[in-house]
Write an enzyme that holds these catalytic residues in place. Structure first.
Site, PDB file in Angstrom:
ATOM      1  N   ASP A  74      24.413  -1.160 -25.107  1.00  7.87           N
ATOM      2  CA  ASP A  74      23.728   0.079 -24.777  1.00  7.87           C
ATOM      3  C   ASP A  74      22.263   0.077 -25.219  1.00  7.87           C
ATOM      4  O   ASP A  74      21.423   0.712 -24.581  1.00  7.87           O
ATOM      5  CB  ASP A  74      24.462   1.256 -25.419  1.00  7.87           C
ATOM      6  CG  ASP A  74      25.770   1.574 -24.706  1.00  7.87           C
ATOM      7  OD1 ASP A  74      26.001   1.029 -23.615  1.00  7.87           O
ATOM      8  OD2 ASP A  74      26.570   2.364 -25.252  1.00  7.87           O
ATOM      9  N   ASP A 128      19.980  17.552 -43.153  1.00  5.72           N
ATOM     10  CA  ASP A 128      19.487  16.180 -43.111  1.00  5.72           C
ATOM     11  C   ASP A 128      18.641  15.955 -41.866  1.00  5.72           C
ATOM     12  O   ASP A 128      17.832  15.026 -41.815  1.00  5.72           O
ATOM     13  CB  ASP A 128      20.656  15.192 -43.113  1.00  5.72           C
ATOM     14  CG  ASP A 128      21.231  14.974 -44.497  1.00  5.72           C
ATOM     15  OD1 ASP A 128      20.679  15.522 -45.466  1.00  5.72           O
ATOM     16  OD2 ASP A 128      22.236  14.254 -44.609  1.00  5.72           O
ATOM     17  N   TYR A 158      24.906   9.477 -30.812  1.00  2.00           N
ATOM     18  CA  TYR A 158      24.639  10.055 -32.137  1.00  2.00           C
ATOM     19  C   TYR A 158      25.122  11.508 -32.198  1.00  2.00           C
ATOM     20  O   TYR A 158      25.670  11.969 -33.207  1.00  2.00           O
ATOM     21  CB  TYR A 158      23.139   9.954 -32.421  1.00  2.00           C
ATOM     22  CG  TYR A 158      22.706  10.238 -33.835  1.00  2.00           C
ATOM     23  CD1 TYR A 158      23.623  10.486 -34.855  1.00  2.00           C
ATOM     24  CD2 TYR A 158      21.353  10.254 -34.159  1.00  2.00           C
ATOM     25  CE1 TYR A 158      23.201  10.746 -36.158  1.00  2.00           C
ATOM     26  CE2 TYR A 158      20.926  10.498 -35.451  1.00  2.00           C
ATOM     27  CZ  TYR A 158      21.856  10.754 -36.443  1.00  2.00           C
ATOM     28  OH  TYR A 158      21.428  11.003 -37.719  1.00  2.00           O
TER      29      TYR A 158
END
Length: 255
Positions: free
Chosen positions: A44, A144, A157
């Protein structure tokens, strides 16, 4: 279309380079500018690089997996390649466009087919303000980081950060926090694809943050603006029964 002229591009790993050499001998190797279709050999990561490289050319891209992750790739086979390409199903994907301002005032622009992510650089949590179409929706998010994902990137993600999987043809974007600390219960938002997202770092010197658009990273960011680029797109080809839409749907039933 016959797809007579093929241009093979490969990742810099041994199995991908060997595949390129074998396929070029069997099917011939055209220059990318003369080819009818680009055949990407790798994972990917290589596909994302190929999408960026050829998105302005209008050429269709057919990927075959010679890497570690191949969600955007077809299965590898040296036989019947042109027949597979002729039978393949077309999927159009649009990138996000990002404009980021760093602490010095410099502007950085980049494109992303998967996601644009805002990430803390140090042990300190990021302190962010989130605006949609010029309206502040979240005064302060301690976390974060946060990311904005396309339907293509929603299984990458974004999924790891517990964001929603978006159907590939849906006119939506996923705004997903990464390890939110305050407010703890905010799990993100699903936005219309025409939304303009602005993310500001409230304490950029004390709590430095970086922004990443696919493989482009810029550090010490003060503010970033993100929107879908409606003027650009890329054309992906998938084997029948294994379309990107089917893969995204199937991913929602995996455990």
């Amino acid at each position: 279309m016959e797809f007579r002229r093929l241009a093979f591009v490969a990742a810099e790993v041994p199995q991908a380079r060997r595949a390129l050499n074998r396929l070029a001998k069997i099917h011939g190797q055209s220059a990318p500018e003369d080819a009818d279709v680009i055949v990407a050999l790798g994972g990917d990561g290589l596909m994302l690089q190929t999408l960026h490289r050829f998105m302005s050319s209008g050429k269709a891209i057919y990927g075959m997996n010679r890497g570690s992750v191949g969600f955007l790739m077809n299965d590898y086979s040296e036989k019947g390649l042109r027949e597979r390409i002729r039978a393949a199903e077309l999927t159009m994907v649009r990138p996000l466009k990002m404009s980021a301002v760093d602490q010095s005032g410099s502007i950085h622009k980049a494109m992303a087919f998967n996601e644009v992510s805002f990430l803390r650089q140090t042990h300190q949590t990021a302190s962010l303000r989130i605006s949609i179409d010029g309206h502040v929706r979240l005064d302060e998010l301690k976390c974060d980081g946060i990311l904005l994902a396309t339907p293509v990137g929603s299984t990458a993600y974004n999924l790891s950060a517990y964001g929603p999987i978006l159907p590939i043809n849906s006119p939506l974007l996923a705004l997903t926090p990464i390890s939110p600390f305050r407010p703890r219960r905010w799990r993100g938002a699903i936005l219309p694809h025409q939304a303009r997202v602005t993310i500001e770092s409230l304490e950029c010197e004390k709590r430095p943050v970086a922004v990443v658009a696919d493989h482009v990273e810029v550090r010490h960011i003060r503010k970033v603006e993100i929107a879908e680029d409606r003027k650009r797109s890329a054309r992906l080809l998938f084997d029948p029964g294994h379309s990107l839409a089917e893969r995204v749907l199937a991913e929602q039933f995996r455990f």
